[in-house]
Design an enzyme around this catalytic site. Sequence first.
Site, mmCIF file in Angstrom:
data_model
loop_
_atom_site.group_PDB
_atom_site.id
_atom_site.type_symbol
_atom_site.label_atom_id
_atom_site.label_comp_id
_atom_site.label_asym_id
_atom_site.label_seq_id
_atom_site.Cartn_x
_atom_site.Cartn_y
_atom_site.Cartn_z
ATOM 1 N N ASP A 296 -69.384 -19.450 16.962
ATOM 2 C CA ASP A 296 -69.712 -18.037 16.829
ATOM 3 C C ASP A 296 -69.463 -17.444 18.089
ATOM 4 O O ASP A 296 -70.176 -17.787 19.005
ATOM 5 C CB ASP A 296 -71.770 -17.906 16.394
ATOM 6 C CG ASP A 296 -71.588 -18.418 15.621
ATOM 7 O OD1 ASP A 296 -71.528 -19.504 15.299
ATOM 8 O OD2 ASP A 296 -73.205 -18.006 14.582
ATOM 9 N N HIS A 298 -69.253 -13.731 17.977
ATOM 10 C CA HIS A 298 -70.511 -12.981 17.362
ATOM 11 C C HIS A 298 -69.901 -11.999 18.223
ATOM 12 O O HIS A 298 -70.292 -11.024 19.143
ATOM 13 C CB HIS A 298 -71.304 -13.022 18.082
ATOM 14 C CG HIS A 298 -72.366 -13.877 15.995
ATOM 15 N ND1 HIS A 298 -72.483 -12.301 15.639
ATOM 16 C CD2 HIS A 298 -73.153 -14.692 16.101
ATOM 17 C CE1 HIS A 298 -73.090 -13.683 14.152
ATOM 18 N NE2 HIS A 298 -72.917 -15.050 15.605
ATOM 19 N N ASP A 325 -68.344 -16.338 12.001
ATOM 20 C CA ASP A 325 -69.266 -15.728 12.733
ATOM 21 C C ASP A 325 -68.344 -14.637 14.134
ATOM 22 O O ASP A 325 -69.249 -15.261 15.282
ATOM 23 C CB ASP A 325 -71.048 -16.239 12.754
ATOM 24 C CG ASP A 325 -71.250 -15.363 12.256
ATOM 25 O OD1 ASP A 325 -71.094 -15.886 11.030
ATOM 26 O OD2 ASP A 325 -72.833 -16.333 11.872
ATOM 27 N N ASP A 328 -70.655 -9.168 14.499
ATOM 28 C CA ASP A 328 -71.842 -8.615 14.369
ATOM 29 C C ASP A 328 -72.265 -8.490 15.583
ATOM 30 O O ASP A 328 -72.127 -9.712 16.615
ATOM 31 C CB ASP A 328 -72.397 -8.773 13.221
ATOM 32 C CG ASP A 328 -72.268 -8.758 12.027
ATOM 33 O OD1 ASP A 328 -72.035 -7.345 12.182
ATOM 34 O OD2 ASP A 328 -72.380 -8.720 10.716
ATOM 35 N N ARG A 329 -73.549 -7.925 16.200
ATOM 36 C CA ARG A 329 -74.585 -7.974 17.492
ATOM 37 C C ARG A 329 -73.374 -7.978 17.853
ATOM 38 O O ARG A 329 -74.058 -7.381 18.784
ATOM 39 C CB ARG A 329 -74.370 -9.286 16.940
ATOM 40 C CG ARG A 329 -75.828 -9.333 16.111
ATOM 41 C CD ARG A 329 -77.126 -10.740 16.442
ATOM 42 N NE ARG A 329 -77.604 -10.862 15.653
ATOM 43 C CZ ARG A 329 -79.209 -10.654 15.267
ATOM 44 N NH1 ARG A 329 -79.214 -9.804 16.405
ATOM 45 N NH2 ARG A 329 -79.810 -11.075 14.052
ATOM 46 N N ASN A 357 -71.824 -16.666 7.900
ATOM 47 C CA ASN A 357 -72.360 -15.328 6.760
ATOM 48 C C ASN A 357 -72.506 -14.415 7.464
ATOM 49 O O ASN A 357 -72.901 -13.445 6.554
ATOM 50 C CB ASN A 357 -74.177 -16.241 6.729
ATOM 51 C CG ASN A 357 -74.103 -15.875 7.882
ATOM 52 O OD1 ASN A 357 -73.807 -16.848 9.131
ATOM 53 N ND2 ASN A 357 -75.184 -15.021 8.565
ATOM 54 N N HIS A 358 -71.891 -14.165 8.458
ATOM 55 C CA HIS A 358 -71.596 -12.501 8.841
ATOM 56 C C HIS A 358 -70.229 -12.008 8.119
ATOM 57 O O HIS A 358 -69.234 -10.786 8.665
ATOM 58 C CB HIS A 358 -72.218 -12.295 10.449
ATOM 59 C CG HIS A 358 -73.219 -12.505 10.571
ATOM 60 N ND1 HIS A 358 -73.966 -11.200 10.609
ATOM 61 C CD2 HIS A 358 -73.856 -14.009 10.969
ATOM 62 C CE1 HIS A 358 -75.361 -11.109 10.868
ATOM 63 N NE2 HIS A 358 -75.328 -12.941 11.544
ATOM 64 N N HIS A 406 -69.366 -23.439 8.530
ATOM 65 C CA HIS A 406 -70.231 -22.926 9.585
ATOM 66 C C HIS A 406 -71.213 -23.292 9.462
ATOM 67 O O HIS A 406 -72.116 -23.137 10.898
ATOM 68 C CB HIS A 406 -69.823 -21.439 9.448
ATOM 69 C CG HIS A 406 -70.634 -20.352 9.916
ATOM 70 N ND1 HIS A 406 -70.688 -19.393 11.401
ATOM 71 C CD2 HIS A 406 -71.790 -20.199 9.286
ATOM 72 C CE1 HIS A 406 -72.411 -19.358 11.555
ATOM 73 N NE2 HIS A 406 -72.558 -19.220 10.790
ATOM 74 N N ARG A 454 -84.668 -20.172 7.680
ATOM 75 C CA ARG A 454 -83.697 -18.087 7.351
ATOM 76 C C ARG A 454 -83.968 -17.390 6.311
ATOM 77 O O ARG A 454 -84.128 -16.195 6.138
ATOM 78 C CB ARG A 454 -82.183 -18.341 7.722
ATOM 79 C CG ARG A 454 -81.941 -19.355 9.191
ATOM 80 C CD ARG A 454 -80.217 -19.381 8.492
ATOM 81 N NE ARG A 454 -79.835 -20.076 9.380
ATOM 82 C CZ ARG A 454 -79.074 -19.784 11.120
ATOM 83 N NH1 ARG A 454 -79.102 -18.135 11.587
ATOM 84 N NH2 ARG A 454 -78.895 -20.315 11.842
ATOM 85 N N HIS A 481 -73.413 -21.694 13.540
ATOM 86 C CA HIS A 481 -74.712 -20.833 12.951
ATOM 87 C C HIS A 481 -75.741 -20.463 13.905
ATOM 88 O O HIS A 481 -76.573 -20.053 13.497
ATOM 89 C CB HIS A 481 -74.705 -21.280 11.689
ATOM 90 C CG HIS A 481 -75.871 -20.751 10.382
ATOM 91 N ND1 HIS A 481 -75.426 -19.561 10.553
ATOM 92 C CD2 HIS A 481 -76.662 -21.449 9.909
ATOM 93 C CE1 HIS A 481 -76.040 -18.933 9.292
ATOM 94 N NE2 HIS A 481 -77.335 -20.030 8.986
#
Length: 552
Positions: A296, A298, A325, A328-329, A357-358, A406, A454, A481
């Site tokens: 990730d 991110h 990923d 995001d964030r 997943n993002h 992922h 999660r 992840h």
Amino acid sequence: MPTMDPANSKSSSAEELKTLANEAFKAHKYSQAIDLYTQAIELNGENAVYWANRALAHTKLEEYGSAIQDATKAIEIDPKYSKGYYRRGAAYLAMGKFKDALKDFQQVKKLCPNDPDATKKLKECEKAVMKLKFEEAISVPESARHSVADSIDYHAIGTGPDSYFPPKLTAVAVAVVLLAVLVVYVGNKAAIVVTAATMAAILVFLGTSWWGCSNDHVFSKNDLDVEPEYAGARIEGDVVTLEFVKKMMDEFKKQKCLHKRYAFQIVLQTREMLRSMPSLVDISVPEGKHFTVCGDVHGQFYDLLNIFELNGLPSEDNPYLFNGDFVDRGSFSVEVILTLFAFKCMCPTAMYLSRGNHESKSMNKIYGFEGEVRSKLSETFVELFAEVFCCLPLAHVINSKVFVVHGGLFSVDGVKLSDIRAIDRFREPPEEGLMCELLWSDPQPQLGRGPSKRGVGLSFGADVTKKFLQDNNLDLVVRSHEVKDEGYEIEHDGKLITVFSAPNYCDQMGNKGAFIRFEAPSLKPNIVTFSAVPHPDVKPMAYANNFLRMFS
């Protein structure tokens, strides 16, 4: 000599553990805090505070399923404990379950009617639910939607993709204004019904769709050329060169923007390449060559640049796989995704990309990417990226030995690589099934399978990993992840490695980042760790939804 009541002794020890857990939490050592809260619960499982505090620590680690379970237990112990509802509502929000969150914040408001913070969060949650209902009311069936990518010819795009606002979109804007008026004067439910009817009438009359994806371009035909004063990176013709990518990264580093015409070209060319790839991609690394897998990122663009500084730029002789990923964030997600896509355009075998997943609408709406794209590019790019993310492969196999995904493995045994190749991935991730589990699942120390911490996917043990590898004649699973303190973790008897490449995640976790270099033919993993580098003063989640920033 008087002896202490064993019950009092346990309660006292539990309080001491809670104090230590609180200190660990303040130091951003959330896993340690969870362990200490767990010990306190083992000594006194009827204290709602311990459960609610552990729920908050789970939330910080994005373990929203576990957070909901703990907060629910706190509520069962003390139905009047407002923090139980508050923590559960926050976890529901983070999962995008706005209606469930609304119920909890309504209860918080009921228990604490004079709390301004509770009032503020309830209002934000009400707005989110209202927006969700509105989107549901005016949504167009998947079968009736047109591809926004197919409506764009980047050769004909010039200075202002958004400078022309066509009558069809103007009409939709009028309907949105109508919603706001009706909410004030009529009430939420009536507003949705009336606005939906109005919207439907407008759309039928115009023969278009809410998403603006008809055959009409939303670009001015007068704007065919990039402005002469534009001094940024330029693509000559259809070929993305290393020189262009280097200049683009340098401009991004200075917080300058790429012209939308070239951004369209990069994204659309990447889409064409990804669409032609299978859901499971086989990668061949020749003897004597190497291959790098990153986890990730991110939206941490400056840490991405540091990876390239440490390990070299992507090229045919220095290929990379970024394992989902990307966005995001972190608040430089646009810079990250355009850089990765540009390298893919420059040399397809230098850059492999796997879906996380993002890379989905639901996550992007909540965690910042959608807002960032809207701010830095345009509304059209929001839909375009959503389409392209649906084209990303789900997993890769290196030299028929290393399986890279992922999230993780599956809720059933016997899944073969051919089953993964057969997945129809051109859609938003479902909430169950093989595709969901590839993107969301996590390893667990226990054997067998368990519920996901999660709230999506599952947890799987070393026996599940071993059987999957045996069934498919593989040696190793590499997945991402999850934040890891050292940037990686080796689990399941050495058969599974987690790699995470976003150091000091969200500017608060204090973790290292890592990447893995595989040398052929042995494919022995060489793990390289690194620390975070400085970045401009733009906070993580800067473009996220208001309600989520409140809990960050």
